[in-house]
Design a protein around this motif. Structure first.
Motif, PDB file in Angstrom:
ATOM      1  N   UNK A   1       0.830  -1.210   0.000  1.00  0.00           N
ATOM      2  CA  UNK A   1       0.000   0.000   0.000  1.00  0.00           C
ATOM      3  C   UNK A   1       0.863   1.257   0.000  1.00  0.00           C
ATOM      4  N   UNK A   2       1.995   1.202   0.697  1.00  0.00           N
ATOM      5  CA  UNK A   2       2.908   2.343   0.699  1.00  0.00           C
ATOM      6  C   UNK A   2       3.494   2.608  -0.676  1.00  0.00           C
ATOM      7  N   UNK A   3       3.869   1.533  -1.373  1.00  0.00           N
ATOM      8  CA  UNK A   3       4.393   1.699  -2.733  1.00  0.00           C
ATOM      9  C   UNK A   3       3.309   2.242  -3.667  1.00  0.00           C
ATOM     10  N   UNK A   4       2.080   1.762  -3.482  1.00  0.00           N
ATOM     11  CA  UNK A   4       0.986   2.261  -4.314  1.00  0.00           C
ATOM     12  C   UNK A   4       0.753   3.746  -4.062  1.00  0.00           C
ATOM     13  N   UNK A   5       0.838   4.159  -2.801  1.00  0.00           N
ATOM     14  CA  UNK A   5       0.665   5.583  -2.491  1.00  0.00           C
ATOM     15  C   UNK A   5       1.767   6.423  -3.119  1.00  0.00           C
ATOM     16  N   UNK A   6       2.962   5.840  -3.231  1.00  0.00           N
ATOM     17  CA  UNK A   6       4.086   6.588  -3.806  1.00  0.00           C
ATOM     18  C   UNK A   6       3.859   6.925  -5.276  1.00  0.00           C
ATOM     19  N   UNK A   7       3.055   6.109  -5.972  1.00  0.00           N
ATOM     20  CA  UNK A   7       2.812   6.399  -7.390  1.00  0.00           C
ATOM     21  C   UNK A   7       2.073   7.724  -7.572  1.00  0.00           C
ATOM     22  N   UNK A   8       1.335   8.148  -6.527  1.00  0.00           N
ATOM     23  CA  UNK A   8       0.608   9.419  -6.613  1.00  0.00           C
ATOM     24  C   UNK A   8       1.443  10.603  -6.136  1.00  0.00           C
ATOM     25  N   UNK A   9       2.629  10.302  -5.562  1.00  0.00           N
ATOM     26  CA  UNK A   9       3.430  11.365  -4.961  1.00  0.00           C
ATOM     27  C   UNK A   9       4.649  11.747  -5.792  1.00  0.00           C
ATOM     28  N   UNK A  10       5.082  10.868  -6.694  1.00  0.00           N
ATOM     29  CA  UNK A  10       6.296  11.135  -7.455  1.00  0.00           C
ATOM     30  C   UNK A  10       5.934  11.611  -8.855  1.00  0.00           C
ATOM     31  N   UNK A  11       6.808  12.409  -9.436  1.00  0.00           N
ATOM     32  CA  UNK A  11       6.551  12.979 -10.761  1.00  0.00           C
ATOM     33  C   UNK A  11       7.146  12.144 -11.878  1.00  0.00           C
TER      34      UNK A  11
END
Length: 276
Positions: free
Chosen positions: A241-251
């Motif tokens: 879930x943390x990795x999935x959230x990172x997809x919305x945070x990185x450019x």
């Protein structure tokens, strides 16, 4: 404005959700097609045997299961209804060996057992035997926790929603297939799934020990759950879930795809660790 945003966010996600539901229905159909497969541990034999009338009180008892188990709560209920906790338990390759206290009463005894199976699920049952003469089965305290059962069902639903729908939205984001309005929805689903994952751990513990919901505030339930395979599954799920959230945070497109790929791999590992 909020309704308009949600409509646009759900548009690309609805197709993913339908596919996930279709896969889950197929899995359920396959499971129902194979009724001979046992999902959890089950008792296959016991000493004393169920319904057996013994001339004298036994000093030991043995429970044999179809797979390795770990003991949780073991009690002997005497003919007068009093219960004695069984603390001296030896784990065998095919079950449990129990040392019994001195049984001085004549009549029916109930050996109540609750164990955790190899897949991390608690299971329980009772073996009734008699000493001296057959008698009426001792009264057993009924475990009625409808609120606990409902909360377990809801938390598992939230867990699966995050692992499939939340990570699915993150995959769309990595492939530039998600609309900008899907970001808030995707993050909320992942946050709720993380909460559900932690709640699942505590609920597994109180279910294993047959405690009320207030048991979530104690350490025993969390320690019991930590000793099962679901503890590793939950840790892997939180990482996914943390990795999935990172997809919305990185450019960076590469970083988004890397995070989404890791999320999918960790999701598979989490499900495999749980034993399903």
């Amino acid at each position: 404005m909020i309704t308009h945003t949600l409509r646009h966010a759900l548009a690309p996600a609805s197709a993913i959700l339908l596919r996930v539901l279709a896969v889950l229905l197929c899995v359920l159909a396959l499971c129902s097609w194979a009724p001979a497969v046992s999902a959890h541990a089950s008792l296959v034999a016991s000493t004393p045997a169920a319904g057996e009338v013994l001339p004298g009180a036994p000093t030991q008892a043995q429970l044999v299961f179809n797979e390795p188990v770990s003991p949780l709560v073991l009690k002997i209920i005497q003919p007068d209804g009093t219960a004695i906790d069984l603390r001296q338990v030896q784990t065998l390759s095919d079950g449990l060996q129990l040392s019994l206290p001195e049984l001085v009463q004549q009549g029916a005894y109930a050996l109540s057992w609750r164990v955790v199976s190899a897949d991390g699920h608690p299971v329980g049952g009772t073996v009734i035997f008699s000493v001296g003469t057959a008698g009426a089965s001792p009264a057993l305290a009924a475990s009625t926790q409808p609120g606990r059962a409902l909360l377990i069902w809801l938390s598992r639903l939230g867990w699966y929603a995050g692992l499939f729908f939340g990570i699915g939205l993150a995959g769309c984001r990595a492939l530039n297939a998600a609309r900008p309005g899907a970001r808030r929805l995707g993050l909320w689903v992942l946050v709720l799934a993380a909460v559900a994952t932690l709640l699942n751990v505590g609920l597994l513990g109180i279910d294993a020990l047959d405690l009320p919901l207030s048991g979530l505030l104690g350490a025993d339930a969390w320690q019991a759950a930590g000793a099962t395979s679901f503890a590793l599954s939950a840790a892997l799920a939180l990482a996914a879930l943390g990795c999935a959230a990172a997809t919305w945070r990185v450019a960076s497109v590469f970083a988004r795809r890397l995070a989404a790929g890791l999320a999918i791999i960790l999701r598979g590992a989490a499900l495999a660790a749980r034993g399903h």
